[in-house]
Design a protein around this motif. Structure first.
Motif, PDB file in Angstrom:
ATOM      1  N   HIS A 277       0.582  -1.280  -0.279  1.00  0.00           N
ATOM      2  CA  HIS A 277      -0.245   0.347   0.278  1.00  0.00           C
ATOM      3  C   HIS A 277       1.265   1.530  -0.380  1.00  0.00           C
ATOM      4  O   HIS A 277       2.136   1.323   1.008  1.00  0.00           O
ATOM      5  CB  HIS A 277      -0.865  -0.121   1.395  1.00  0.00           C
ATOM      6  N   PRO A 278       0.503   2.121  -0.891  1.00  0.00           N
ATOM      7  CA  PRO A 278       1.619   3.572  -0.613  1.00  0.00           C
ATOM      8  C   PRO A 278       1.708   4.274   0.271  1.00  0.00           C
ATOM      9  O   PRO A 278       2.916   4.796   0.524  1.00  0.00           O
ATOM     10  CB  PRO A 278       0.757   3.694  -1.869  1.00  0.00           C
ATOM     11  N   ARG A 304       1.145   1.605  -8.640  1.00  0.00           N
ATOM     12  CA  ARG A 304       1.427   1.105 -10.235  1.00  0.00           C
ATOM     13  C   ARG A 304       1.684   0.019 -10.689  1.00  0.00           C
ATOM     14  O   ARG A 304       2.851  -0.704 -11.074  1.00  0.00           O
ATOM     15  CB  ARG A 304       3.343   2.060  -9.292  1.00  0.00           C
ATOM     16  N   ASN A 305       0.761  -0.431 -10.250  1.00  0.00           N
ATOM     17  CA  ASN A 305       0.463  -2.170 -11.019  1.00  0.00           C
ATOM     18  C   ASN A 305       1.104  -2.228 -11.823  1.00  0.00           C
ATOM     19  O   ASN A 305       1.678  -3.573 -12.241  1.00  0.00           O
ATOM     20  CB  ASN A 305      -0.742  -2.660 -11.347  1.00  0.00           C
ATOM     21  N   ASN A 391     -10.434  -1.673  -5.384  1.00  0.00           N
ATOM     22  CA  ASN A 391      -9.898  -1.328  -6.310  1.00  0.00           C
ATOM     23  C   ASN A 391      -8.701  -0.334  -6.001  1.00  0.00           C
ATOM     24  O   ASN A 391      -8.870   0.703  -5.656  1.00  0.00           O
ATOM     25  CB  ASN A 391     -10.943  -0.065  -7.346  1.00  0.00           C
ATOM     26  N   TRP A 392      -7.177  -0.899  -5.717  1.00  0.00           N
ATOM     27  CA  TRP A 392      -6.126  -0.505  -5.875  1.00  0.00           C
ATOM     28  C   TRP A 392      -5.695   0.618  -6.861  1.00  0.00           C
ATOM     29  O   TRP A 392      -5.334   1.849  -6.084  1.00  0.00           O
ATOM     30  CB  TRP A 392      -4.985  -1.188  -7.004  1.00  0.00           C
ATOM     31  N   ARG A 393      -6.544   1.771  -7.272  1.00  0.00           N
ATOM     32  CA  ARG A 393      -6.503   3.057  -8.204  1.00  0.00           C
ATOM     33  C   ARG A 393      -7.394   3.907  -7.081  1.00  0.00           C
ATOM     34  O   ARG A 393      -6.752   4.852  -7.325  1.00  0.00           O
ATOM     35  CB  ARG A 393      -7.293   3.115  -9.566  1.00  0.00           C
ATOM     36  N   LEU A 394      -7.889   3.620  -6.311  1.00  0.00           N
ATOM     37  CA  LEU A 394      -8.501   4.901  -5.487  1.00  0.00           C
ATOM     38  C   LEU A 394      -7.307   4.715  -4.056  1.00  0.00           C
ATOM     39  O   LEU A 394      -7.664   5.827  -3.475  1.00  0.00           O
ATOM     40  CB  LEU A 394      -9.993   4.049  -4.821  1.00  0.00           C
TER      41      LEU A 394
END
Length: 403
Positions: A277-278, A304-305, A391-394
């Motif tokens: 997780h960033p 940054r998948n 949703n990882w982009r969120l």
């Protein structure tokens, strides 16, 4: 150490001295020149400034015969970059004169040893010079200042901050230069040992063995070393030197045995097939475990998948940079373009059907490492099972943006 053929023995041997400014390279060079038992030596001294102070010190040191030997000054640039062509020409000329037994090179204090070594191992097609046919790179030596090492290793300053950069595009940190010099060498000379305590020396030697386990380590004061330790050693092997850094050796192990090694160094590889997780990763980087001297590897970050992220740490410096796309992120067309096939292409040992080659693999090297604690803290920065399904982009991503 490689066994030399008769052809190799006929080539003129070369020793290169590297080390940060003030470490004592010139003092060591002068001592060797005054104690070399009759070898006829040519010396190349590189200095970044217009006035080659080190060359003057060698000239005044009295170790070179003014009639039989040669001192070459290479000034106003660095032989690992701007003066590389000049180095090729000078070494070729000295070797073809056939009147020297040895060539000694003192690199500038901000020079990196790897590019200098490469100069001796390939054909320069532009100039048509192949030094490997004329010379034998015998030994790469790095000199370390025992008194100032930790101060320089733990600084956030760049070479430009110290007015020591090689030019406008030189953004290197002091610690990363030190690390490059230590990680690529055959012999590590710890100089100025008289200026620190035995406990401090033990700590320094332990750290250096972790960074560069292959190198011979020599302690000295006032640059007094036995010339036999750096001349005609037959130690240099480019392939071995290229993979001799501690972090590379750790990655190449088939399995890891927990160590309380002879020198107190421990190291391990952290490997996970779950992304970070960033936000939590950034917090972890901000609370870096001080016992980790060196860390390097690749990271998988959820936001940054498609991109692998390279990570490098030395001292207090921590750097993230793009390492290219994961193979699993390539389109079918890109796979055909790069590999000639959409399905038949090389797969990494960490490959799986769900995530492909995406992985976090970090080498940790340090003294007194608490492996379980570090592993646990890193695991806490990974996505949870619930986050894996979201949703990882969120996710908020405060990490540096890359071009």
């Amino acid at each position: 150490m490689s066994v030399l053929t008769k052809e190799e023995e006929r080539k003129i041997p070369v020793t290169v001295l590297s080390g940060y400014l003030g470490a004592g390279k010139t003092t060591i060079l002068n001592h060797v020149l005054n104690n070399r038992e009759g070898l006829k030596v040519a010396v190349i001294v590189n200095d970044l400034s217009e006035v080659n102070i080190d060359a003057e010190l060698v000239r005044d040191g009295g170790g070179l015969s003014r009639t039989d030997e040669k001192l070459v000054e290479m000034s106003n640039g660095c032989i690992c970059c701007t003066l590389r062509d000049d180095l090729l020409q000078e070494v070729e000329r000295l070797a073809r004169e056939k009147r020297f037994d040895y060539i000694l090179i003192e690199s500038t204090g901000i020079g990196e040893p790897l590019p200098v070594a490469q100069t001796f191992t390939y054909v320069d097609e532009e100039q048509g010079i192949d030094l490997s046919q004329l010379t034998r790179l015998d030994c790469m030596v790095t000199v370390v200042d025992a008194y100032h090492f930790w101060q320089d290793f733990n600084t956030r300053e760049t070479l430009r901050d110290r007015n020591q950069d090689a030019g406008e595009g030189d953004t290197r940190g002091v610690v990363h230069l030190l690390t490059d010099q230590v990680e690529f060498c055959d012999v590590l000379i710890i100089n100025k040992c008289d200026m620190v305590s035995e406990d401090e020396l033990e700590k320094l030697e332990t750290a250096l063995r972790g960074l560069q386990p292959r190198a011979r380590i020599i302690r000295t004061s006032h640059g007094i070393v036995d010339p036999k330790d750096i001349l005609n050693t037959h130690l240099f092997d480019f392939e071995e030197a290229s993979r001799s850094a501690g972090w590379i050796q750790e990655l190449q192990k088939d399995h890891h045995t927990p160590e309380t090694e002879e020198y107190g160094i421990s190291s391990f590889v952290y490997l996970r097939k779950i992304p970070f997780h960033p936000e939590r990763l950034l917090r972890w980087l901000g609370s870096w475990p001080k016992e980790v001297v060196r860390s390097k590897g690749i990271m998988w970050v959820a936001t940054r998948n498609s991109m692998a992220i390279s990570f490098s740490q030395a001292g207090v410096s921590r750097q993230l940079s793009p390492a290219g796309l994961w193979v699993a992120a390539l389109t079918a067309e890109e796979k055909r373009l790069y590999f000639g096939s959409e399905h038949d292409f090389p797969k990494s040992p960490d490959w799986d059907d769900e995530w492909g080659d995406r992985v976090t693999k970090l080498v940790m090297i340090g003294v007194g490492l608490d492996r379980e604690k570090i592993t646990r803290s890193l695991d806490e920065a990974l996505l949870t099972e619930a986050e894996m399904r979201s949703n990882w982009r969120l996710f908020n991503d405060p990490l540096p943006k890359f071009q």
